[in-house]
Every structure is written in C-alpha cells, then in structure tokens.
Design an enzyme around this catalytic site. Structure first.
Site: not given
Ligand code: NAD
Ligand code: TYD
Length: 357
Positions: A133-135, A159, A163
């Site tokens: 992630t970019d975070e 989080y 990561k």
């Molecule tokens: P998500 O929370 O929707 O899904 C995570 C999945 O991992 C789930 O299916 C869960 O059951 C599985 N999981 C969790 N712990 C596990 C373990 N110990 N063993 C096996 N499986 C396990 O997450 P997402 O949003 O799909 O993100 C996927 C990846 O992309 C993550 O690594 C996250 O850090 C990264 N990412 C997410 C975003 C975003 O905006 N969602 C952006 C950048 C990077």
């Molecule tokens: P989120 O989707 O949780 O992603 P991330 O924290 O990983 O960026 O949140 C996106 C942005 O929205 C973040 O600045 C927090 C804000 N947010 C709210 O304002 N209200 C909410 O209920 C949630 C879940 C997030």
C-alpha cells in the site's frame, strides 16, 4: 505452470482471481483464511471452473504452505492476504502483526525453500509478488510531491506499520537469499466486492438505507483513488514484465477530498435511485470524531510503472465510481449477506460512541 494467490477471497484478491480465470488458462490456487473480510460469495461466479482451486488456510501455516507449493509447483506466488482496515488496526493491532508481519515471514520462508530447490530455468523465472500500500509512506502536506518509489517509509497506523514491516521482509529476502521478489505499493482502491467497512461502499450502503454518512473530522483528508480492475491489471503487468527486486507505485492520478467523494456518491445515488425517499442523500452527511493519527493526504506518482511497463489506468474516478455504485445497486443480495451478523458489531464499535466532530 500455475500461480498461487493468498487472500483471493477478499476485495482485491477476488477481483484478481475473477479476471485471471476469465482471461488466462493457467491454473490459479487461492489460499485464504476466510476472516470476516474473506467471502467465498465473491467467487461464486467461478462455479466449478477447471483452472481454479480454493484452499482454506492461514499464510502462517508452514505445513500447509509446504504442501501447496509441492503439489502445485507454482511459477509465482502473489501475496494479497492481510488485515487491511486502518480503523480495525486501531482497536486491535494484534491480528495485523500476526498476519501482515508474522504471516508474511512464514510465507517467505516456505517460498524461499521451495524456490531454492527449483531447477533452472524455473528458479530464474519464479516470482514472489507482494501486494502493498501507499500508506507505508506516511502522510503528505497539501503541496508535497506525490510518493515515489524512493520516498522514505514513515507509516503512522498499526496497519501501515505492519505493511511496512512486511515490505522490509520482502526486500530482505531478495537481498539476503536472492528470492526473486516484486513489490507493488498502491493507492486506495474502490470497486465491486469491497467490504462495506471502507469509505466508498460504507457510504453507498448507509445512504441506501437512510443512515448517517459518517465523515471523519473535517472531511478534508485526501486519498488518491484507483478502480480495482486497474489495480489488478497493474499487478499482472508487474508480474509479467516487472524487474526483479523492484518496487512499483500504482495510482490513479485521482486525488479527492473525502467530503467530495461522499458528495459525488450522493449525487450519483440521487440520479440512479430517483425513487429514494432519502433524496437528496447529501442531507445524510454527518461529521463525526476524527480517526486517531488520521493521515492527511496520500498521492502516488506512478511515473515508473507507466514509463517502464506501459501501464495506465483505464477508468477515471467518474467512470469507476459510476460503475461501482451501479454494482452495489445490482448486487443487493451480496450486500445483505455481508451486512448481517458480525458486521453490525463492528459498526456499533466504530461509530456508536464516536460522537460529533
Ligand atoms: P481485504 O481485507 O478485503 O481482504 C483480505 C483477504 O485476506 C481476506 O480474504 C482474508 O480472509 C484474507 N486473509 C486475512 N488474513 C489471512 C491469513 N492469515 N491467511 C490467509 N488469508 C488471510 O483486503 P483488500 O482490500 O483486498 O487488500 C488486499 C491487499 O492489498 C492487502 O495486502 C492490502 O494491504 C493491499 N492494499 C489494499 C488497498 C485497498 O484500498 N483496499 C490499497 C493498496 C493495497
Ligand atoms: P478507508 O476507506 O478506511 O481507507 P484508508 O484509511 O486506508 O485510506 O478510509 C478512506 C478515508 O475516508 C480516510 O481518510 C478515512 C475516511 N473515512 C471517513 O471519513 N468515514 C468513514 O466512515 C470511513 C470508514 C473512512
């Protein structure tokens, strides 16, 4: 030849598995623990697809990993599995350390011994792709340049710290043991199958049922949004063409303030659900107490992946958001299934005692 993905029942992983099964013949194995975020319902459209295998399990289960690697002999392992929600990491960081740090370590160890025993040319061609992630780069000021691959890590939440730790382990396995790794650092995703604890699906589902739309703090925090299909396409490009050991930033060039995102969603819902008794949906916006340590701004500079690998997003924020809202409107059964049970406990915990901003 086959690939193994971890976390393929979650939001991004499921989108990746679905697009892979539609467009590739190479078998794909999905190892997922099925936490609250893992949903087999995301993959029902695969039915009994001949190239797809699901295995329920933990990325920290060494015996299972060794078995899977020996049985399927993959040419690549893609690590999507993680605990992924910042607010949950604030309430309970332990699972984040366990899966994102310790789990990734165990996965790397098993991949290392599998890879070390591969004959050439399989050993040379093998890839471990870590989805991050970019975070990890921390928070930007309003006029700071966007994150580059060379930006120093400065994670601020449990989080992002977990990561960042996993990214460092991946780097160490490349440099110390020679495991051919790739790392991607992507901005905020949105699209079909996203669990409605994250901003965009939460706002859509709350608005549809006339619930408050809880904007944290002043709503001026900025995120750089990318449609999930574009993220999956980028991962495939990195897997096939990325240079071993490199990291690639992925982003949609689409910075938005949270309040603007929520207002745009409300306008889309006003248009797409003209019969809703909650129109105008904007009146549901409620300011609530801010998230502790809330990063102010993220922005990705995706020059490297664009110029080296030729990837560019195909959706704009407007087109991707319209597709996303339509998907949630067309998939109410999926939403109802998700929002029953333990989801309610989370909503109570995160929002009930939050109070006004
Ligand atoms: P998500 O929370 O929707 O899904 C995570 C999945 O991992 C789930 O299916 C869960 O059951 C599985 N999981 C969790 N712990 C596990 C373990 N110990 N063993 C096996 N499986 C396990 O997450 P997402 O949003 O799909 O993100 C996927 C990846 O992309 C993550 O690594 C996250 O850090 C990264 N990412 C997410 C975003 C975003 O905006 N969602 C952006 C950048 C990077
Ligand atoms: P989120 O989707 O949780 O992603 P991330 O924290 O990983 O960026 O949140 C996106 C942005 O929205 C973040 O600045 C927090 C804000 N947010 C709210 O304002 N209200 C909410 O209920 C949630 C879940 C997030």
């Amino acid at each position: 030849m086959s690939i193994i993905v971890t976390g393929g029942a979650g939001f991004i992983g499921a989108n990746f598995v679905l697009s892979w099964a539609q467009s590739a013949t190479e078998p794909i194995v999905n190892l997922d623990k099925l936490t609250y975020a893992g949903n087999p319902g995301n993959l029902v459209s695969l039915g009994t697809h001949p190239s797809y295998t699901f295995v329920r399990g933990d990325i920290g289960d060494r015996r299972l990993l060794a078995e899977l690697l020996a049985d399927h002999r993959p040419r690549a392992v893609l690590n999507f599995a993680a605990e992924s929600h910042v607010d949950r990491s604030i309430y309970g960081p332990e699972d984040f350390i366990q899966t994102n740090v310790v789990g990734t370590f165990h996965l790397l160890e098993e991949v290392r011994s599998y890879w070390a025993a591969l004959p050439e040319p399989q050993q040379r061609d093998f890839r471990f792709l870590h989805v991050s992630t970019d975070e990890v780069y921390g928070s930007l000021g309003p006029t700071d340049p966007a994150f580059r691959e060379t930006t120093a890590y400065a994670p601020n939440s449990p989080y992002s710290a977990s990561k960042a730790a996993s990214d460092h382990l991946v780097r160490a396995y490349l440099h110390t043991y020679g495991v051919p790794t790739l790392t991607t650092n992507c901005s905020n995703n949105y699209g079909p199958y996203q669990f409605p604890e994250k901003l965009i699906p939460l706002m859509i589902l709350n608005a549809l049922s006339g619930k408050p739309l809880p904007v944290y703090g002043d709503g001026q925090n900025v995120r750089d949004w990318l449609f999930v299909g574009d993220h999956c396409a980028a991962i495939r490009v990195v897997l096939e063409k990325g240079r071993v050991g490199e990291t690639y930033n992925i982003g949609g060039n689409s910075e938005q303030r949270n309040l603007d995102v929520v207002r745009t969603l409300c306008a889309l819902l006003d248009e797409l659900v003209p019969t809703s008794s909650y129109r105008p949906h904007e009146k549901l916006i409620t300011y609530v107490k801010d998230r502790p340590g809330h990063d102010r701004r993220y922005a990705i500079d995706a020059t490297k992946i664009r110029t080296e690998l030729g990837w560019e997003p195909s959706e704009t924020f407007a087109s991707g958001l319209r597709k996303t809202v339509s998907w949630y409107l067309d998939n109410r059964a999926w939403c109802d299934n998700i929002t029953s049970g333990s989801y309610r406990t989370w909503m109570d915990r995160n929002y009930e005692n939050r109070g006004a901003a």
